[in-house]
Motif scaffolding. Structure first.
Motif, short mmCIF file in Angstrom:
data_model
loop_
_atom_site.label_atom_id
_atom_site.label_comp_id
_atom_site.label_asym_id
_atom_site.label_seq_id
_atom_site.Cartn_x
_atom_site.Cartn_y
_atom_site.Cartn_z
N PRO A 7 0.88 -1.16 -0.12
CA PRO A 7 0.13 -0.01 0.04
C PRO A 7 0.90 1.28 -0.11
CG PRO A 7 -0.62 -1.49 1.65
CD PRO A 7 0.35 -2.17 1.16
N LYS A 47 -12.23 -1.26 -4.02
CA LYS A 47 -11.28 -2.41 -3.64
C LYS A 47 -9.91 -1.77 -3.74
CE LYS A 47 -9.71 -6.54 -5.67
NZ LYS A 47 -9.77 -7.58 -6.66
N LEU A 50 -9.60 0.72 -0.47
CA LEU A 50 -9.53 -0.26 0.86
C LEU A 50 -7.87 -0.85 0.69
CD1 LEU A 50 -12.80 -1.89 0.67
CD2 LEU A 50 -12.00 -0.41 2.70
N PHE A 51 -7.53 -1.23 -0.39
CA PHE A 51 -6.19 -1.88 -0.59
C PHE A 51 -5.22 -0.67 0.16
CE2 PHE A 51 -1.90 -2.37 -2.50
CZ PHE A 51 -1.82 -3.78 -2.02
N ASN A 53 -5.40 2.20 1.76
CA ASN A 53 -5.60 2.49 3.15
C ASN A 53 -5.63 1.77 4.14
OD1 ASN A 53 -8.22 1.62 3.45
ND2 ASN A 53 -9.48 3.56 3.47
N GLY A 54 -5.21 0.67 4.20
CA GLY A 54 -5.11 -0.32 5.00
C GLY A 54 -6.38 -1.12 5.49
N ARG A 55 -7.36 -1.07 4.49
CA ARG A 55 -8.61 -1.80 4.68
C ARG A 55 -9.45 -1.14 5.88
NH1 ARG A 55 -9.48 -4.79 0.97
NH2 ARG A 55 -8.13 -6.39 0.30
N GLN A 56 -9.47 0.22 5.81
CA GLN A 56 -10.35 1.07 6.81
C GLN A 56 -11.51 1.81 5.82
OE1 GLN A 56 -7.90 3.66 9.18
NE2 GLN A 56 -6.55 1.72 9.95
N PRO A 57 -12.39 1.03 5.77
CA PRO A 57 -13.76 1.68 5.09
C PRO A 57 -14.21 3.26 5.54
CG PRO A 57 -14.57 -0.21 6.23
CD PRO A 57 -12.97 -0.09 6.45
#
Length: 93
Positions: A7, A47, A50-51, A53-57
């Motif tokens: 990321p 997708k 999210l990838f 930003n470190g999977r932080q919706p």
């Protein structure tokens, strides 16, 4: 072995804007223009965001107005309308 690029973001609190540009393409761009891209559909833009930003919706914001991909100036806000004025934020995801 599949190589995966790490990321681009360095902070977990990085805001990523997603929305459509004036040509109807989906845009995902980090608030300071550090990374971003054009996508065929919303799912792919999400997708990517999210990838990156470190999977932080909770740090992804979908804009209700146009957003143009701008990778030239990292200090200018990523969300600009076709007229160049800042856009209003849409709903948070």
């Amino acid at each position: 072995m599949k190589l995966v690029e790490p990321p681009s973001c360095t902070s977990a609190s990085t805001i990523v804007f997603i929305g459509r540009n004036r040509r109807g393409q989906w845009v995902a761009q980090e608030q300071n223009g550090l990374y971003g891209g054009l996508f065929v559909n919303r799912a792919q833009a999400l997708k990517y965001a999210l990838f990156e930003n470190g999977r932080q919706p909770e740090t992804i914001i979908e804009l209700s107005r146009e957003i143009e991909l701008d990778m030239h100036d990292s200090h200018r806000p990523a969300s600009r309308s076709a007229t160049g004025s800042p856009t209003e934020l849409g709903r948070a995801l």
